[in-house]
Design a protein around this motif. Structure first.
Motif, PDB file in Angstrom:
ATOM      1  N   PRO A   1       0.795  -1.223   0.000  1.00  0.00           N
ATOM      2  CA  PRO A   1       0.000   0.000   0.000  1.00  0.00           C
ATOM      3  C   PRO A   1       0.829   1.276   0.000  1.00  0.00           C
ATOM      4  CG  PRO A   1       0.133  -0.827   2.201  1.00  0.00           C
ATOM      5  CD  PRO A   1       0.858  -1.820   1.321  1.00  0.00           C
ATOM      6  N   THR A   2       2.120   1.161   0.112  1.00  0.00           N
ATOM      7  CA  THR A   2       2.943   2.364   0.225  1.00  0.00           C
ATOM      8  C   THR A   2       3.311   2.960  -1.128  1.00  0.00           C
ATOM      9  OG1 THR A   2       4.985   1.071   0.323  1.00  0.00           O
ATOM     10  CG2 THR A   2       3.906   1.582   2.415  1.00  0.00           C
ATOM     11  N   GLU A   3       2.822   2.346  -2.203  1.00  0.00           N
ATOM     12  CA  GLU A   3       3.129   2.883  -3.525  1.00  0.00           C
ATOM     13  C   GLU A   3       2.455   4.226  -3.767  1.00  0.00           C
ATOM     14  OE1 GLU A   3       2.529   0.154  -6.736  1.00  0.00           O
ATOM     15  OE2 GLU A   3       3.335  -1.509  -5.584  1.00  0.00           O
ATOM     16  N   SER A   4       1.307   4.439  -3.105  1.00  0.00           N
ATOM     17  CA  SER A   4       0.622   5.720  -3.266  1.00  0.00           C
ATOM     18  C   SER A   4      -0.231   5.997  -2.037  1.00  0.00           C
ATOM     19  CB  SER A   4      -0.263   5.725  -4.514  1.00  0.00           C
ATOM     20  OG  SER A   4      -1.456   5.022  -4.268  1.00  0.00           O
ATOM     21  N   ASP A   5      -0.487   7.265  -1.789  1.00  0.00           N
ATOM     22  CA  ASP A   5      -1.353   7.640  -0.674  1.00  0.00           C
ATOM     23  C   ASP A   5      -2.772   7.133  -0.877  1.00  0.00           C
ATOM     24  OD1 ASP A   5       0.747   8.869   0.581  1.00  0.00           O
ATOM     25  OD2 ASP A   5       0.238  10.876  -0.125  1.00  0.00           O
ATOM     26  N   ALA A   6      -3.218   7.045  -2.145  1.00  0.00           N
ATOM     27  CA  ALA A   6      -4.584   6.600  -2.425  1.00  0.00           C
ATOM     28  C   ALA A   6      -4.815   5.181  -1.921  1.00  0.00           C
ATOM     29  CB  ALA A   6      -4.874   6.689  -3.918  1.00  0.00           C
ATOM     30  N   LEU A   7      -3.838   4.311  -2.038  1.00  0.00           N
ATOM     31  CA  LEU A   7      -4.002   2.938  -1.583  1.00  0.00           C
ATOM     32  C   LEU A   7      -3.891   2.823  -0.069  1.00  0.00           C
ATOM     33  CD1 LEU A   7      -4.634   0.174  -2.696  1.00  0.00           C
ATOM     34  CD2 LEU A   7      -2.211  -0.284  -2.826  1.00  0.00           C
ATOM     35  N   LEU A   8      -3.231   3.762   0.575  1.00  0.00           N
ATOM     36  CA  LEU A   8      -3.125   3.717   2.030  1.00  0.00           C
ATOM     37  C   LEU A   8      -4.476   3.925   2.706  1.00  0.00           C
ATOM     38  CD1 LEU A   8       0.201   5.604   2.756  1.00  0.00           C
ATOM     39  CD2 LEU A   8      -0.328   3.233   3.306  1.00  0.00           C
ATOM     40  N   ILE A   9      -5.383   4.634   2.068  1.00  0.00           N
ATOM     41  CA  ILE A   9      -6.686   4.941   2.685  1.00  0.00           C
ATOM     42  C   ILE A   9      -7.460   3.674   3.034  1.00  0.00           C
ATOM     43  CG2 ILE A   9      -8.922   6.063   2.316  1.00  0.00           C
ATOM     44  CD1 ILE A   9      -7.309   8.212   0.710  1.00  0.00           C
ATOM     45  N   PRO A  10      -7.656   2.713   2.101  1.00  0.00           N
ATOM     46  CA  PRO A  10      -8.379   1.495   2.506  1.00  0.00           C
ATOM     47  C   PRO A  10      -7.653   0.694   3.580  1.00  0.00           C
ATOM     48  CG  PRO A  10      -7.956   1.486   0.120  1.00  0.00           C
ATOM     49  CD  PRO A  10      -7.377   2.734   0.680  1.00  0.00           C
ATOM     50  N   PHE A  11      -6.316   0.685   3.555  1.00  0.00           N
ATOM     51  CA  PHE A  11      -5.573  -0.021   4.582  1.00  0.00           C
ATOM     52  C   PHE A  11      -5.789   0.632   5.942  1.00  0.00           C
ATOM     53  CE2 PHE A  11      -2.744  -3.266   2.761  1.00  0.00           C
ATOM     54  CZ  PHE A  11      -3.084  -3.134   1.438  1.00  0.00           C
TER      55      PHE A  11
END
Length: 165
Positions: free
Chosen positions: A139-149
């Motif tokens: 999930p650290t590839e982008s801030d957008a993916l961090l949100i669901p995590f």
């Protein structure tokens, strides 16, 4: 660490585990990644399943409570001593030990990850409840993916709070 804690799935590096039992790793765009070897020893590279990660976290929680286990309670206390506190930035207030941190919400834990994988373990010293979370997507590839995590972690923490009642 692996034998005394009976972490039967655990191994150091991909060569130390049964590769038929390792989940495939993906980018956030669902691109399958090849198996990678960690070249930055000893900053990571431990492979284990979720059940063994939970056993490891329970061992840390017991040590935090002053119980002898893998190491003596006094040695564990020394390891858990605060070494540094972040004074500015996004992590202001986070307190760091040798391999752990205490976040602003009071949870103590550690995380790790590499391309295509992440593992998080945290516990609340007051409630004596812990959570582990693993994913085969980084999930650290982008801030957008961090949100669901972050939403998943919030739900796990909330569920843990319900368990204490």
């Amino acid at each position: 660490i692996f034998e005394p804690l009976k972490l039967h799935s655990a191994g150091w590096g991909i060569d130390g585990v049964n590769d038929k039992k390792i989940a495939s790793s993906y980018t956030q765009d669902t691109l399958l990644l090849p198996s990678l070897k960690i070249i930055t020893y000893p900053d990571g590279g431990i492979y284990m399943n979720s059940q063994d990660l939970g056993k490891y976290l329970m061992s840390l929680m017991n040590g935090y409570e002053g119980e002898d286990g893998l190491i003596s309670a006094s040695s564990f206390k020394e390891i858990m001593k605060v070494q540094h506190e972040e004074k500015q930035g996004n992590f202001k207030g986070t307190r760091n030990g040798l391999f752990w941190w205490q976040s602003k919400d009071g949870l103590v834990g550690h995380n790790g990850g590499d391309t295509g994988a992440i593992a998080i373990m945290k516990f609340n010293p007051e409630t004596k409840l812990g959570i582990t979370f693993t994913s085969n997507i980084d999930p650290t590839e982008s801030d957008a993916l961090l949100i669901p995590f972050e939403k998943i972690l919030f739900t796990l923490k909330r569920y843990g709070t319900l368990l204490e009642n």
